[in-house]
Design a protein around this motif. Structure first.
Motif, mmCIF file in Angstrom:
data_model
loop_
_atom_site.group_PDB
_atom_site.id
_atom_site.type_symbol
_atom_site.label_atom_id
_atom_site.label_comp_id
_atom_site.label_asym_id
_atom_site.label_seq_id
_atom_site.Cartn_x
_atom_site.Cartn_y
_atom_site.Cartn_z
ATOM 1 N N TRP A 260 -30.443 128.246 -36.410
ATOM 2 C CA TRP A 260 -30.226 128.792 -37.746
ATOM 3 C C TRP A 260 -28.987 129.675 -37.833
ATOM 4 O O TRP A 260 -28.643 130.161 -38.899
ATOM 5 N N GLU A 261 -28.308 129.862 -36.727
ATOM 6 C CA GLU A 261 -27.103 130.695 -36.765
ATOM 7 C C GLU A 261 -25.881 129.864 -37.127
ATOM 8 O O GLU A 261 -25.815 128.666 -36.871
ATOM 9 N N HIS A 262 -24.887 130.529 -37.694
ATOM 10 C CA HIS A 262 -23.683 129.847 -38.136
ATOM 11 C C HIS A 262 -22.779 129.483 -36.953
ATOM 12 O O HIS A 262 -22.714 130.197 -35.955
ATOM 13 N N TRP A 263 -22.050 128.392 -37.109
ATOM 14 C CA TRP A 263 -20.996 128.052 -36.153
ATOM 15 C C TRP A 263 -19.888 129.098 -36.271
ATOM 16 O O TRP A 263 -19.704 129.713 -37.319
ATOM 17 N N GLN A 264 -19.159 129.286 -35.187
ATOM 18 C CA GLN A 264 -18.111 130.297 -35.137
ATOM 19 C C GLN A 264 -16.811 129.704 -34.598
ATOM 20 O O GLN A 264 -16.828 128.673 -33.928
ATOM 21 N N PRO A 265 -15.664 130.348 -34.895
ATOM 22 C CA PRO A 265 -14.408 129.903 -34.282
ATOM 23 C C PRO A 265 -14.529 129.938 -32.760
ATOM 24 O O PRO A 265 -15.348 130.676 -32.209
ATOM 25 N N ASN A 266 -13.715 129.160 -32.110
ATOM 26 C CA ASN A 266 -13.777 129.063 -30.657
ATOM 27 C C ASN A 266 -13.582 130.423 -29.992
ATOM 28 O O ASN A 266 -12.750 131.221 -30.419
ATOM 29 N N ALA A 267 -14.349 130.681 -28.936
ATOM 30 C CA ALA A 267 -14.297 131.980 -28.250
ATOM 31 C C ALA A 267 -12.947 132.232 -27.573
ATOM 32 O O ALA A 267 -12.591 133.375 -27.283
ATOM 33 N N GLY A 268 -12.178 131.174 -27.317
ATOM 34 C CA GLY A 268 -10.877 131.336 -26.669
ATOM 35 C C GLY A 268 -9.748 131.646 -27.631
ATOM 36 O O GLY A 268 -8.577 131.708 -27.228
ATOM 37 N N GLN A 269 -10.085 131.877 -28.869
ATOM 38 C CA GLN A 269 -9.091 132.154 -29.895
ATOM 39 C C GLN A 269 -8.306 133.432 -29.594
ATOM 40 O O GLN A 269 -8.863 134.434 -29.166
ATOM 41 N N LYS A 270 -6.992 133.389 -29.833
ATOM 42 C CA LYS A 270 -6.114 134.549 -29.616
ATOM 43 C C LYS A 270 -5.374 134.892 -30.900
ATOM 44 O O LYS A 270 -4.980 134.002 -31.658
ATOM 45 N N LEU A 271 -5.185 136.178 -31.134
ATOM 46 C CA LEU A 271 -4.459 136.649 -32.312
ATOM 47 C C LEU A 271 -3.219 137.412 -31.858
ATOM 48 O O LEU A 271 -3.299 138.294 -31.001
ATOM 49 N N VAL A 272 -2.061 137.057 -32.434
ATOM 50 C CA VAL A 272 -0.806 137.750 -32.140
ATOM 51 C C VAL A 272 -0.375 138.478 -33.405
ATOM 52 O O VAL A 272 -0.112 137.852 -34.444
ATOM 53 N N TRP A 273 -0.294 139.809 -33.326
ATOM 54 C CA TRP A 273 -0.002 140.648 -34.488
ATOM 55 C C TRP A 273 1.428 141.182 -34.430
ATOM 56 O O TRP A 273 1.917 141.583 -33.384
ATOM 57 N N ARG A 274 2.088 141.206 -35.603
ATOM 58 C CA ARG A 274 3.428 141.796 -35.718
ATOM 59 C C ARG A 274 3.433 142.752 -36.899
ATOM 60 O O ARG A 274 3.163 142.323 -38.051
ATOM 61 N N ASP A 275 3.728 144.028 -36.649
ATOM 62 C CA ASP A 275 3.822 144.989 -37.740
ATOM 63 C C ASP A 275 4.989 144.646 -38.657
ATOM 64 O O ASP A 275 6.005 144.088 -38.215
ATOM 65 N N ARG A 276 4.826 144.988 -39.940
ATOM 66 C CA ARG A 276 5.911 144.779 -40.878
ATOM 67 C C ARG A 276 7.066 145.720 -40.579
ATOM 68 O O ARG A 276 6.867 146.871 -40.209
ATOM 69 N N ALA A 277 8.269 145.208 -40.722
ATOM 70 C CA ALA A 277 9.458 146.016 -40.432
ATOM 71 C C ALA A 277 9.600 147.121 -41.479
ATOM 72 O O ALA A 277 9.269 146.937 -42.634
#
Length: 277
Positions: A260-277
């Motif tokens: 009954w639980e929802h599917w989720q994005p893959n656990a190996g997912q990576k996020l790369v963040w860049r602050d606004r200049a």
């Protein structure tokens, strides 16, 4: 995921209980409960039981504060119930505790999908960033609804209370019926190019409830629907306003521990963040 779980925890502590500055011990107990939410109903550990008792004690304390000085704390769901002398206080506490634990899990899942869809499209981020506040609010909501159309609304279960026949099929009383929400959300008769992620289809308009039902049907709609979409939309606006980011995924979406639980994005997912200049 830990960061988004923290966002969900703090948001629901504020919205449900008026806790705008939760203490370190309370947050620690909430984190442990959220990490073991699957076992709470079937096989809770002694530590989990203690954590539940302490969080319920916190709710009791907040409830007493609201009853004594209603305007001393931020507006919240608990503040509403504090003024209801016709309701049993223990019932209120335990129901809100249940909503909180399950709500953090579900909201975290929604936020993961929203971040995934936003991170997949830098042009979408720029569009949100360059909009005025009014337009951005509506469009961020549209992003959340389109995310819910494609993810985290797979099916509903209903018990047949009275036998009926539908399209030649007999449904006996007592049977469990699975309503396939996922398939209806991908119906080309109602959604043009249904496999495409396109928030424009929800910008300033909503499909009928019998076509789009991510939070349930009829009067059984999830009580946290508006809270969940509001928090998710605020996250979209905040992320797009403060930087740019990309999502790198190494696989397909993953099922959770129980049916009954929802599917989720893959656990190996990576996020790369860049602050606004």
């Amino acid at each position: 995921q830990p960061m988004l779980r923290e966002v969900s925890t703090r948001a629901l502590l504020l919205l449900l209980f008026g806790a705008d500055t939760p203490g370190k011990e309370l947050l620690t107990r909430c984190r442990r409960l959220n990490e073991t939410a699957n076992q709470l109903l079937t096989n809770p550990s002694a530590e989990a039981v203690k954590d539940l008792d302490e969080v319920e004690a916190f709710i009791t304390y907040q409830l007493a504060l609201y009853q004594k000085t209603p305007h001393a704390l931020p507006n919240s769901v608990l503040r509403y119930f504090a003024g209801r002398s016709d309701l049993n206080a223990q019932t209120v506490r335990k129901n809100l505790l249940y909503i909180f634990v399950i709500g953090v899990s579900n909201l975290t899942g929604l936020l993961r999908w929203v971040v995934t869809k936003l991170g997949d499209d830098s042009k979408l981020q720029a569009r949100v960033r360059n909009m005025g506040d009014t337009d951005a609010k509506a469009f961020c909501q549209a992003i959340v609804f389109e995310t819910l159309r494609l993810h985290q609304s797979e099916y509903l279960y209903r018990t047949v209370r009275k036998a009926f026949t539908f399209d030649g099929f007999r449904f006996p009383r007592g049977w469990l019926v699975r309503v396939s929400v996922r398939e209806s959300h991908r119906d080309a008769n109602h959604f043009e190019d249904p496999a495409k992620f396109d928030p424009n289809r929800f910008h300033r308009q909503r499909p009928r409830r019998d076509v789009f039902a991510p939070f349930g049907l009829d009067h059984h709609v999830c009580v946290g629907a508006h809270l969940s979409t509001a928090v998710a939309a605020l996250l979209v606006k905040s992320l797009a306003s403060h930087g740019n980011f990309d999502i790198f995924d190494d696989g397909k979406p993953a099922p959770r521990d129980r049916h009954w639980e929802h599917w989720q994005p893959n656990a190996g997912q990576k996020l790369v963040w860049r602050d606004r200049a």
